[in-house]
Enzyme design. Sequence first.
Site, PDB file in Angstrom:
ATOM      1  N   CYS A 386       2.156   7.206  -4.735  1.00  0.00           N
ATOM      2  CA  CYS A 386       3.259   6.835  -3.841  1.00  0.00           C
ATOM      3  C   CYS A 386       4.549   6.601  -4.636  1.00  0.00           C
ATOM      4  O   CYS A 386       5.190   7.560  -5.042  1.00  0.00           O
ATOM      5  CB  CYS A 386       2.850   5.636  -2.984  1.00  0.00           C
ATOM      6  SG  CYS A 386       3.732   5.588  -1.425  1.00  0.00           S
ATOM      7  N   PHE A 387       4.914   5.344  -4.927  1.00  0.00           N
ATOM      8  CA  PHE A 387       6.108   5.089  -5.733  1.00  0.00           C
ATOM      9  C   PHE A 387       5.950   5.763  -7.101  1.00  0.00           C
ATOM     10  O   PHE A 387       6.924   6.261  -7.678  1.00  0.00           O
ATOM     11  CB  PHE A 387       6.262   3.572  -5.908  1.00  0.00           C
ATOM     12  CG  PHE A 387       7.667   3.121  -6.189  1.00  0.00           C
ATOM     13  CD1 PHE A 387       8.759   3.754  -5.617  1.00  0.00           C
ATOM     14  CD2 PHE A 387       7.904   2.016  -7.003  1.00  0.00           C
ATOM     15  CE1 PHE A 387      10.053   3.311  -5.853  1.00  0.00           C
ATOM     16  CE2 PHE A 387       9.195   1.570  -7.255  1.00  0.00           C
ATOM     17  CZ  PHE A 387      10.274   2.215  -6.684  1.00  0.00           C
ATOM     18  N   HIS A 521      -2.068   7.186  -0.538  1.00  0.00           N
ATOM     19  CA  HIS A 521      -2.831   6.198  -1.315  1.00  0.00           C
ATOM     20  C   HIS A 521      -4.312   6.592  -1.363  1.00  0.00           C
ATOM     21  O   HIS A 521      -5.087   6.129  -0.525  1.00  0.00           O
ATOM     22  CB  HIS A 521      -2.672   4.810  -0.692  1.00  0.00           C
ATOM     23  CG  HIS A 521      -1.318   4.227  -0.882  1.00  0.00           C
ATOM     24  ND1 HIS A 521      -0.984   3.469  -1.977  1.00  0.00           N
ATOM     25  CD2 HIS A 521      -0.189   4.339  -0.139  1.00  0.00           C
ATOM     26  CE1 HIS A 521       0.289   3.118  -1.897  1.00  0.00           C
ATOM     27  NE2 HIS A 521       0.790   3.625  -0.795  1.00  0.00           N
ATOM     28  N   GLU A 523      -6.577   5.584  -3.224  1.00  0.00           N
ATOM     29  CA  GLU A 523      -7.477   4.450  -3.510  1.00  0.00           C
ATOM     30  C   GLU A 523      -8.072   3.857  -2.235  1.00  0.00           C
ATOM     31  O   GLU A 523      -9.139   3.248  -2.273  1.00  0.00           O
ATOM     32  CB  GLU A 523      -6.750   3.376  -4.326  1.00  0.00           C
ATOM     33  CG  GLU A 523      -5.678   2.555  -3.609  1.00  0.00           C
ATOM     34  CD  GLU A 523      -4.293   3.211  -3.597  1.00  0.00           C
ATOM     35  OE1 GLU A 523      -4.210   4.457  -3.733  1.00  0.00           O
ATOM     36  OE2 GLU A 523      -3.294   2.479  -3.423  1.00  0.00           O
TER      37      GLU A 523
END
Length: 549
Positions: A386-387, A521, A523
């Site tokens: 993401c970021f 994400h 995860e």
Amino acid sequence: MPNQHTRFIFVTGGVLSSLGKGLAAASLAALLQLRGYKVRLRKLEPYINVDPGTMSPYQHGEVYVTDDGAETDLDLGHYERFTNVTATKADAVTTGQIYSEVIAKERRGDFLGATVMVVPHITDAIKAKIFADLEDEDFLICEIGGTVGDIEGLPYLEAIRQIGHELGNSRTLFLHLTLLPYIPSAGELKTKPSQHSVKELQGMGIQPDILLCRCSQPIPHEMKQKLSLFCNIQPDRVIAALDVDTIYQVPIHYHEEGMDRAVCDFFGLKDSKVPDLTPWKNLVQKIREPEGKVEIAIVGKYTQHKDAYKSLVEAITHGGVSQNVDVKVHWIESEDFEENPQKYDEIIHSVNGILVPGGFGKRGTGGKLRAIQYARENKVPYLGICFGMQLAVIEFCRNVLGIENATSTEFCEAGEPVICLLKEWLSASGYETRTEADDLGGSMRLGAYPCNLKKGTKAYNAYGSKEQISERHRHRYEVNMLFKDQMEAQGLIFSGLSPDGHLPEVIENVNHPWFVGVQFHPELKSRPFGPHPLFAAFINAALQQSRIF
Ligand code: GLN
């Protein structure tokens, strides 16, 4: 009223927070599944926020996102990892939601002149949430957030007391998790805080049926008898929850302590299967006895607060298990890394992989960019989430394409916006639009979205040659497609796009052994018995790297 079938197990916590109520609920659910039952888990949060999306990760830990786009407590991550049952919006209830709905009804005039009260209006709304969206589940395990005695929790305790009264013992079970502290000067565990906590519950009309006692050593038989007598609970329903070295040992330990048997006995379920815990035992053995080791650095802002990266840590563990290695994580606080990079020279030069996780805001971005540049230039495997993907794009634009003022509109208004506010996207319910003036709460691009992968790329290979994947999102900004051709010409390719081709989802550097950034994400979808392909591939790349050097 609920269906005629589902049994309700209410999990409360006493003495203090952080005892692992979520893990306890998830582990019990896993055991009941192994006994052949269909389970569902749900969390009721006493705080007034509508969801944890606007809370600081320092306060509340990670925000876990469901497929259907709910921003929830991290315990929902435990639920999904331990049971593989996909959680929905209905499984994350907060006081903020309850009050918003009750007040909206009042404004509409739905209460027809009544004075709107905590009892019965708020408690009825809580009960409706507990009974909502159930199908033919054998058990709903419902965790009440906070600790017994908190003012915020009172309406929830009253609501579950009423459910216990209405449905009776055959359909409801109260499980209370407490702590037996070990006092070194006395050389023993102490029961008094648990006794008080049970009294507090009894004072509200709830008699716990099972007492689960967190402890650092086994509970002596006489102590169980004492707790049983003073707390009015059968001795075989006073259960030890000993500290363990890995969370995946918890279901095994609970089973050995007789937890699932106690629950089945309570409900008179005589014909359930004896659970086969072999897969869990194999998993724990793999975690305890890895064949090798890789070291990775995680450069993030919330490194002092590991709960902020709960799913990430679990996904890394799963990735390690998939490659039979132990993954040693070096946590690097990004702001400190920005200001004192030499302090981390040794770590950054020795790790086999670098990961920049999701994040928000400008603070510490300099440190993250520095780590990304190091990974790119030195061919260290890199995973940007993401970021971490957006910053990898900024780093590339600045240092490879020579766009010196490349930036994100999230943290710098002046400059070349290679990352911009996401203003329009296609969701299952049509086009969503946003402006700078929107509320912060609940307004990101949230939940599962499909992504098409380009054949032959690292992402495509990692996912086992899948052309379309579905991953969960939580972001407000996106990579600016205007720079796509320029980036691709220099080797940073867009290997995953939204099906309409408008939104970049995966980028990778073709001039690097393994450099992948994802807008989603991964995860959140990694499971102990289903390690996420990107984490498996990243750890594998780190393992290859460790063999070269
Ligand atoms: N802050 C970035 C955005 O909102 C990234 C979000 C994240 O990493 N979850 O787009």
